[in-house]
Design an enzyme around this catalytic site. Structure first.
Site, PDB file in Angstrom:
ATOM      1  N   HIS A   1      -1.824   0.641  15.207  1.00  0.00           N
ATOM      2  CA  HIS A   1      -1.155  -0.461  14.524  1.00  0.00           C
ATOM      3  C   HIS A   1       0.149  -0.834  15.229  1.00  0.00           C
ATOM      4  O   HIS A   1       0.886   0.043  15.676  1.00  0.00           O
ATOM      5  CB  HIS A   1      -0.876  -0.088  13.064  1.00  0.00           C
ATOM      6  CG  HIS A   1      -2.109   0.254  12.288  1.00  0.00           C
ATOM      7  ND1 HIS A   1      -2.561   1.546  12.149  1.00  0.00           N
ATOM      8  CD2 HIS A   1      -2.989  -0.538  11.640  1.00  0.00           C
ATOM      9  CE1 HIS A   1      -3.669   1.548  11.431  1.00  0.00           C
ATOM     10  NE2 HIS A   1      -3.961   0.301  11.115  1.00  0.00           N
TER      11      HIS A   1
ATOM     12  N   TYR B   1      -5.783   8.913  10.978  1.00  0.00           N
ATOM     13  CA  TYR B   1      -6.258   9.142   9.608  1.00  0.00           C
ATOM     14  C   TYR B   1      -7.673   9.693   9.528  1.00  0.00           C
ATOM     15  O   TYR B   1      -8.179   9.895   8.425  1.00  0.00           O
ATOM     16  CB  TYR B   1      -6.112   7.833   8.807  1.00  0.00           C
ATOM     17  CG  TYR B   1      -4.709   7.294   8.961  1.00  0.00           C
ATOM     18  CD1 TYR B   1      -3.641   7.916   8.314  1.00  0.00           C
ATOM     19  CD2 TYR B   1      -4.435   6.228   9.814  1.00  0.00           C
ATOM     20  CE1 TYR B   1      -2.341   7.477   8.501  1.00  0.00           C
ATOM     21  CE2 TYR B   1      -3.134   5.775   9.998  1.00  0.00           C
ATOM     22  CZ  TYR B   1      -2.099   6.399   9.347  1.00  0.00           C
ATOM     23  OH  TYR B   1      -0.812   5.975   9.538  1.00  0.00           O
TER      24      TYR B   1
ATOM     25  N   GLU C   1       0.826  -1.212   0.000  1.00  0.00           N
ATOM     26  CA  GLU C   1       0.000   0.000   0.000  1.00  0.00           C
ATOM     27  C   GLU C   1       0.859   1.261   0.000  1.00  0.00           C
ATOM     28  O   GLU C   1       0.382   2.360  -0.289  1.00  0.00           O
ATOM     29  CB  GLU C   1      -0.968   0.012   1.185  1.00  0.00           C
ATOM     30  CG  GLU C   1      -0.440   0.624   2.481  1.00  0.00           C
ATOM     31  CD  GLU C   1       0.635  -0.215   3.148  1.00  0.00           C
ATOM     32  OE1 GLU C   1       1.819   0.140   3.057  1.00  0.00           O
ATOM     33  OE2 GLU C   1       0.281  -1.220   3.768  1.00  0.00           O
TER      34      GLU C   1
ATOM     35  N   HIS D   1       6.681   1.429  11.419  1.00  0.00           N
ATOM     36  CA  HIS D   1       6.598   0.169  10.668  1.00  0.00           C
ATOM     37  C   HIS D   1       7.888  -0.138   9.902  1.00  0.00           C
ATOM     38  O   HIS D   1       8.033  -1.244   9.368  1.00  0.00           O
ATOM     39  CB  HIS D   1       5.437   0.206   9.680  1.00  0.00           C
ATOM     40  CG  HIS D   1       4.092   0.261  10.322  1.00  0.00           C
ATOM     41  ND1 HIS D   1       3.669  -0.661  11.264  1.00  0.00           N
ATOM     42  CD2 HIS D   1       3.050   1.138  10.175  1.00  0.00           C
ATOM     43  CE1 HIS D   1       2.442  -0.361  11.663  1.00  0.00           C
ATOM     44  NE2 HIS D   1       2.053   0.727  11.015  1.00  0.00           N
TER      45      HIS D   1
ATOM     46  N   ASP E   1       0.110   4.041  18.898  1.00  0.00           N
ATOM     47  CA  ASP E   1      -0.552   3.973  17.610  1.00  0.00           C
ATOM     48  C   ASP E   1      -1.426   2.718  17.563  1.00  0.00           C
ATOM     49  O   ASP E   1      -1.097   1.696  18.157  1.00  0.00           O
ATOM     50  CB  ASP E   1       0.522   3.902  16.518  1.00  0.00           C
ATOM     51  CG  ASP E   1      -0.033   4.016  15.113  1.00  0.00           C
ATOM     52  OD1 ASP E   1       0.106   5.105  14.523  1.00  0.00           O
ATOM     53  OD2 ASP E   1      -0.580   3.022  14.592  1.00  0.00           O
TER      54      ASP E   1
ATOM     55  N   ASP F   1      -4.677   6.943  15.874  1.00  0.00           N
ATOM     56  CA  ASP F   1      -5.661   6.184  15.109  1.00  0.00           C
ATOM     57  C   ASP F   1      -6.439   5.178  15.945  1.00  0.00           C
ATOM     58  O   ASP F   1      -7.221   4.386  15.393  1.00  0.00           O
ATOM     59  CB  ASP F   1      -5.018   5.498  13.899  1.00  0.00           C
ATOM     60  CG  ASP F   1      -3.661   4.906  14.184  1.00  0.00           C
ATOM     61  OD1 ASP F   1      -3.208   4.982  15.339  1.00  0.00           O
ATOM     62  OD2 ASP F   1      -3.042   4.361  13.247  1.00  0.00           O
TER      63      ASP F   1
END
Length: 343
Positions: A198, A324, A118, A160, A196, A285
């Site tokens: 994620h 986001y 992505e 990440h 976060d 997020d």
């Protein structure tokens, strides 16, 4: 609180992200930063300055040299090969394939260094990534020199990114670089707290066998959330790092009272360990209306979370990560910072 920010983040703005089987405008976009800046100014948090030039030595000490060369040269190689669009990984090594041989062809090379397709790259991605880590480095120096805290408004984000792979919108792991810089400047024990939504898979991978940096991550359970293949509770470190990796995976619909328990547990363990400096991967997020997440935090919850982090009374660098729901990202980010300062 001093805030470090660089306009060069705008140089990275891919026009496409593969999501749900179609190309969409990337969720990680320059406007996210504008909402944060506007909210900072609304709340009279205006000690905003540009970063010092990037220092590549701490980056090179942590990341694979071939990977850094790839990031710097990928766009020119891509264009020289006749590719007309943005850099998007189309071929990646899977089970049973060679992970130890890097292709010469740029298409293969992109897949080798990418773990999530992505994330696209453009002509300005390398410059933007350098400006992002420069902001984080400048914030670290301020705190190492005596400031109680600083906020690096990093974009692109970093948690990440591994030593040799990009993905999840991340290219250089800003929080990891900051933690290593704290170690180099004299702190024997450094903690990274990743709030976060994620999992910070890149940060975990970078410190998984180390006992001088404790990593704690609060995130969506990998069975249901990106990055899917890392972030389980039984991942606790290896070798010297055993016990210094703390994962708190949580299921869809997690409300703040459950999330807060995980936060409090991570804070208690970091404090009991005796951390001398703290790096916060500040993603917002976990917010209830985030389009690519599934926790249920309200905006006021981020204030309380910041207050709890602030009670640790540690020299702290905040590095911006995800978030986001763009119209709320500024409110939620600044709520964490204000809660921290009010602790």
């Amino acid at each position: 609180m001093k805030i470090i920010y660089c306009e060069d983040h705008r140089l990275h703005f891919p026009q496409a992200e593969l999501s749900g089987g179609q190309f969409v405008t990337p969720f990680e976009r320059p406007s996210r930063v504008e909402y944060v800046l506007n909210r900072l100014k609304e709340r009279k948090l205006t000690q905003i300055s540009a970063p010092d030039p990037v220092d590549m030595k701490p980056v090179q000490a942590l990341l694979d040299p071939g990977y850094l060369i790839f990031l710097e040269t990928a766009w020119d190689e891509w264009k020289a090969a006749g590719m007309e669009g943005e850099i998007i990984a189309a071929n990646v090594p899977a089970r049973g394939m060679h992970m130890d041989r890097i292709p010469d062809n740029i298409d293969g090379k992109v897949g080798y260094y990418c773990h999530a397709s992505e994330t696209a790259m453009t002509q300005g991605t390398w410059a933007a990534a350098l400006s992002s880590v420069a902001s984080a480095q400048t914030a670290q120096r301020l705190v190492a020199d005596g400031a109680d805290s600083a906020f690096a408004l990093c974009r692109p984000p970093g948690h990440h990114a591994t030593a040799d792979q990009y993905g999840g919108y991340c290219f250089i792991n800003n929080a990891a670089v900051v933690a290593d810089m704290f170690r180099a400047s004299g702190a024997e024990k450094v903690a990274i707290l990743d709030i976060d939504f994620h999992h910070g898979n890149g940060t975990q991978a970078l410190f998984y066998d180390r006992s001088d940096v404790m990593f704690a991550s609060l995130h969506g359970a990998p069975q249901d959330a990106y990055p899917y293949y890392l972030g389980y509770a039984d991942e606790t470190g290896v070798g010297a790092g055993e016990g210094f990796n703390l994962n708190y995976p949580m299921p869809p619909g997690t409300p703040y009272d459950v999330w807060r328990e995980a936060l409090d547990d991570s804070i208690a363990k970091i404090s009991a360990w005796g951390a001398e400096a703290l790096v916060v991967s500040l993603g917002v997020d976990a917010y209830k209306e985030d389009p690519i997440s599934f926790f249920k935090l309200e905006s006021d919850d981020f204030t309380d979370a910041g207050r709890r982090i602030g009670r640790m009374k540690l020299p702290t660098v905040f590095c911006m990560e995800g978030g986001y729901a763009v119209e709320a990202v500024g409110i939620n980010t600044v709520n964490v910072l204000e809660g921290f300062k009010d602790a």
